[in-house]
Design a protein around this motif. Structure first.
Motif, mmCIF file in Angstrom:
data_model
loop_
_atom_site.group_PDB
_atom_site.id
_atom_site.type_symbol
_atom_site.label_atom_id
_atom_site.label_comp_id
_atom_site.label_asym_id
_atom_site.label_seq_id
_atom_site.Cartn_x
_atom_site.Cartn_y
_atom_site.Cartn_z
ATOM 1 N N ILE A 1 -6.728 -1.024 2.279
ATOM 2 C CA ILE A 1 -6.425 -0.292 1.055
ATOM 3 C C ILE A 1 -6.144 -1.268 -0.087
ATOM 4 O O ILE A 1 -6.618 -1.089 -1.217
ATOM 5 C CB ILE A 1 -5.235 0.654 1.272
ATOM 6 C CG1 ILE A 1 -5.654 1.827 2.157
ATOM 7 C CG2 ILE A 1 -4.695 1.170 -0.062
ATOM 8 C CD1 ILE A 1 -4.523 2.757 2.514
ATOM 9 N N CYS A 2 -5.388 -2.315 0.196
ATOM 10 C CA CYS A 2 -5.093 -3.315 -0.840
ATOM 11 C C CYS A 2 -6.371 -4.000 -1.310
ATOM 12 O O CYS A 2 -6.562 -4.246 -2.505
ATOM 13 C CB CYS A 2 -4.093 -4.336 -0.318
ATOM 14 S SG CYS A 2 -2.440 -3.660 -0.042
ATOM 15 N N PHE B 1 -7.004 6.523 -1.879
ATOM 16 C CA PHE B 1 -6.059 6.698 -0.769
ATOM 17 C C PHE B 1 -6.365 7.944 0.051
ATOM 18 O O PHE B 1 -5.818 8.121 1.131
ATOM 19 C CB PHE B 1 -4.627 6.767 -1.312
ATOM 20 C CG PHE B 1 -4.032 5.429 -1.618
ATOM 21 C CD1 PHE B 1 -2.966 4.948 -0.879
ATOM 22 C CD2 PHE B 1 -4.540 4.635 -2.633
ATOM 23 C CE1 PHE B 1 -2.419 3.714 -1.140
ATOM 24 C CE2 PHE B 1 -4.006 3.394 -2.912
ATOM 25 C CZ PHE B 1 -2.935 2.929 -2.159
ATOM 26 N N SER C 1 1.998 0.322 -4.022
ATOM 27 C CA SER C 1 0.625 0.574 -4.456
ATOM 28 C C SER C 1 0.507 0.567 -5.971
ATOM 29 O O SER C 1 -0.540 0.188 -6.515
ATOM 30 C CB SER C 1 0.129 1.911 -3.893
ATOM 31 O OG SER C 1 0.962 2.981 -4.304
ATOM 32 N N SER D 1 0.823 -1.216 0.000
ATOM 33 C CA SER D 1 0.000 0.000 0.000
ATOM 34 C C SER D 1 0.854 1.262 0.000
ATOM 35 O O SER D 1 0.324 2.368 0.071
ATOM 36 C CB SER D 1 -0.923 0.021 1.229
ATOM 37 O OG SER D 1 -0.173 0.236 2.418
ATOM 38 N N GLN E 1 0.352 6.962 3.718
ATOM 39 C CA GLN E 1 -0.104 5.910 2.819
ATOM 40 C C GLN E 1 0.207 6.375 1.393
ATOM 41 O O GLN E 1 0.133 7.568 1.091
ATOM 42 C CB GLN E 1 -1.624 5.700 2.944
ATOM 43 C CG GLN E 1 -2.111 5.432 4.344
ATOM 44 C CD GLN E 1 -1.874 3.998 4.770
ATOM 45 O OE1 GLN E 1 -1.312 3.204 4.032
ATOM 46 N NE2 GLN E 1 -2.299 3.657 5.965
ATOM 47 N N CYS F 1 -0.015 -9.386 -1.280
ATOM 48 C CA CYS F 1 0.325 -8.067 -0.744
ATOM 49 C C CYS F 1 0.784 -8.185 0.710
ATOM 50 O O CYS F 1 0.029 -8.668 1.562
ATOM 51 C CB CYS F 1 -0.889 -7.148 -0.817
ATOM 52 S SG CYS F 1 -1.466 -6.856 -2.503
ATOM 53 N N LYS G 1 -3.790 -0.686 6.107
ATOM 54 C CA LYS G 1 -3.101 -0.894 4.836
ATOM 55 C C LYS G 1 -3.648 -2.115 4.101
ATOM 56 O O LYS G 1 -3.714 -2.129 2.871
ATOM 57 C CB LYS G 1 -1.598 -1.013 5.088
ATOM 58 C CG LYS G 1 -0.984 0.283 5.590
ATOM 59 C CD LYS G 1 0.508 0.156 5.874
ATOM 60 C CE LYS G 1 1.069 1.500 6.344
ATOM 61 N NZ LYS G 1 2.525 1.426 6.625
ATOM 62 N N VAL H 1 1.672 -6.176 4.030
ATOM 63 C CA VAL H 1 1.427 -4.874 4.652
ATOM 64 C C VAL H 1 1.740 -4.979 6.140
ATOM 65 O O VAL H 1 2.112 -6.043 6.633
ATOM 66 C CB VAL H 1 -0.032 -4.416 4.426
ATOM 67 C CG1 VAL H 1 -0.304 -4.202 2.953
ATOM 68 C CG2 VAL H 1 -1.011 -5.448 5.012
ATOM 69 N N THR I 1 -2.056 7.338 -6.150
ATOM 70 C CA THR I 1 -2.260 6.828 -4.778
ATOM 71 C C THR I 1 -2.001 7.957 -3.780
ATOM 72 O O THR I 1 -1.426 7.751 -2.721
ATOM 73 C CB THR I 1 -1.351 5.621 -4.509
ATOM 74 O OG1 THR I 1 0.018 6.023 -4.622
ATOM 75 C CG2 THR I 1 -1.627 4.501 -5.484
#
Length: 444
Positions: free
Chosen positions: A264-265, A442, A239, A234, A410, A254, A261, A256, A387
């Motif tokens: 967000i993914c 984001f 990202s 992220s 982020q 992913c 986070k 994180v 992002t």
């Protein structure tokens, strides 16, 4: 400067109008000073404070040379190289400027007791030097950060291999965290019409870097179905790697460090997520000894998420802390692509897992013009999205760099330069409406 801003904000100024604008003798830029290079001596890296070393100074307007363009910077962003510059690591950037200054009479301009930093921008061309034909005053542009001379044959297959390849705003002067910036004309690319200035400035360096590292044949050459392990998925680099994996039909795994986070993914469309903090991975027993048991536990977790498959490509950038695990979990014949080393440059891994399993480590650094252009084209088409998470004023760039250094952010953080407020510069409202949720992902 007000006349320049008024022309940009009008949206109606012609090339002739821009060419007729009077240029100021000086402008404001975020700088480090040569006299400050020892200010953090003896202080651990994580305690060094960019707010103490970054200054907003009035600086003279540089001479415009052949093949160059002067750009009014509406917005920029902070990259990790700006953090490195601000804390004088791994070494002060004035050595880069001194070496560049010895190359020619023209490059002497860069060797100054101050360094105007920044490797991203979105803005408007004000002037072009002799020999520039592709761009003219009034063009709305973004800039990638590859500066090359191309006098050697070495760079003509891949410009990143040019012996005089440099990163603009890091290894050259007159960078993008300023009201004006000096770039080579072959750094310029069209600004995405559906994005604001600050949104358009955000992808540049990290988007191009991720494209080369993951998608390009100069990097991993990702294909559909590949399992791609993405560290910091992220973050600023990760990202974009996550988006490229999803857009290219690959399967991003992913990694994180928090629930936020991870969310967000998921919002980007990723399903396989490892929260390394929650799951307690500790790849080092102490400062000198790694823990292979943790590599194996990590690999087992990956197989749980992939249906029993190992990793085809590792998108590496943390460096020392994670590199041993990255080499271990990669499948036989797989690829580890590495750029940067935010946790340390001296990587350690068990070479048995590399040579006996025919794995490859590929070093990747930024991108050539074509790769940067393709990455920017995907942004302009709404296939890859900014992002951007937070925007600072030019006066608060030190705080922005501090937040990136402390990993308090982020994605990417933006900086308004000449743009008086956020949300300006959008030229295609219809396209923006189609992608608004993704553009703001984001931010929310």
């Amino acid at each position: 400067m007000k006349e320049i801003v008024d022309a940009v904000l009008s949206g109606e100024a012609t090339a002739a109008d821009y060419a007729a604008l009077r240029l100021p003798d000086s402008y404001r830029g975020v700088v480090i000073r040569k006299e400050d290079t020892e200010m953090f001596a003896g202080i651990p890296s994580h305690e060094k404070d960019p707010r103490k070393s970054l200054h907003l100074d009035e600086v003279p307007l540089p001479e415009l040379g052949p093949g160059e363009a002067l750009v009014a910077v509406m917005a920029s962003s902070v990259n990790y190289n700006s953090v490195w510059t601000s804390i004088f690591e791994p070494l002060p950037t004035f050595g880069f400027l001194e070496r560049y200054g010895k190359l020619s009479e023209l490059t002497k301009r860069h060797d100054l007791p101050y360094h105007i930093i920044g490797s991203d921008l979105a803005g408007v061309v004000l002037r072009t030097g002799p020999g520039v034909n592709a761009w003219r005053p009034g063009d709305e542009v973004v800039a990638h950060c590859l500066s090359v001379e191309l006098e050697s044959s070495d760079g003509h297959n891949d410009t990143m291999l040019d012996p005089e390849q440099r990163i603009w705003g890091f290894e050259t002067n007159f960078g993008g965290l300023a009201e004006l910036a000096l770039v080579k004309s072959n750094q310029l690319m069209p600004k995405a019409q559906h994005l604001s200035w600050e949104e358009a400035a955000a992808p540049g360096l990290v988007n191009s870097t991720a494209y080369r590292q993951l998608v390009s044949r100069n990097g991993a050459g990702m294909k559909q179905g590949d399992n791609v392990l993405i560290w910091g998925a992220s973050g600023g680099l990760g990202s974009y790697a996550t988006q490229f994996a999803l857009a290219g039909g690959a399967n991003p795994i992913c990694v994180v460090s928090s629930d936020q986070k991870a969310d967000i993914c998921r919002s980007m469309g990723a399903e396989a997520i490892i929260d390394r903090s929650a799951e307690g991975y500790k790849f080092w027993k102490d400062e000198h000894t790694q823990d292979p048991k943790e590599w194996k536990r990590f690999g087992k977790r990956i197989r749980e998420l992939t249906g029993g498959e190992d990793i085809d490509i590792v998108f590496e950038h943390p460096g020392r802390e994670t590199f041993g695990a990255s080499v271990f979990v990669t499948r036989k014949g797989g690829t580890i692509t590495t750029c940067a080393s935010t946790s340390g440059y001296m990587h350690e891994y068990d070479n048995r897992y590399l040579w006996m399993s025919l794995k490859r480590i590929i070093g990747s650094h930024f991108a050539n013009y074509r790769e940067a252009w393709e990455a920017n084209r995907l942004v302009a088409k709404g296939k890859i999205h900014p992002t951007l998470s937070k925007v600072y004023s030019l006066e608060d760039t030190g705080q922005a760099a501090y937040d990136v250094h402390r990993n308090l952010h982020q994605g990417k953080v933006g900086v308004l330069c000449l743009a008086p407020e956020e949300g300006m510069g959008v030229r295609d409202e219809g396209m923006r409406a189609k992608h608004l949720d993704a553009v703001n992902r984001f931010r929310t």
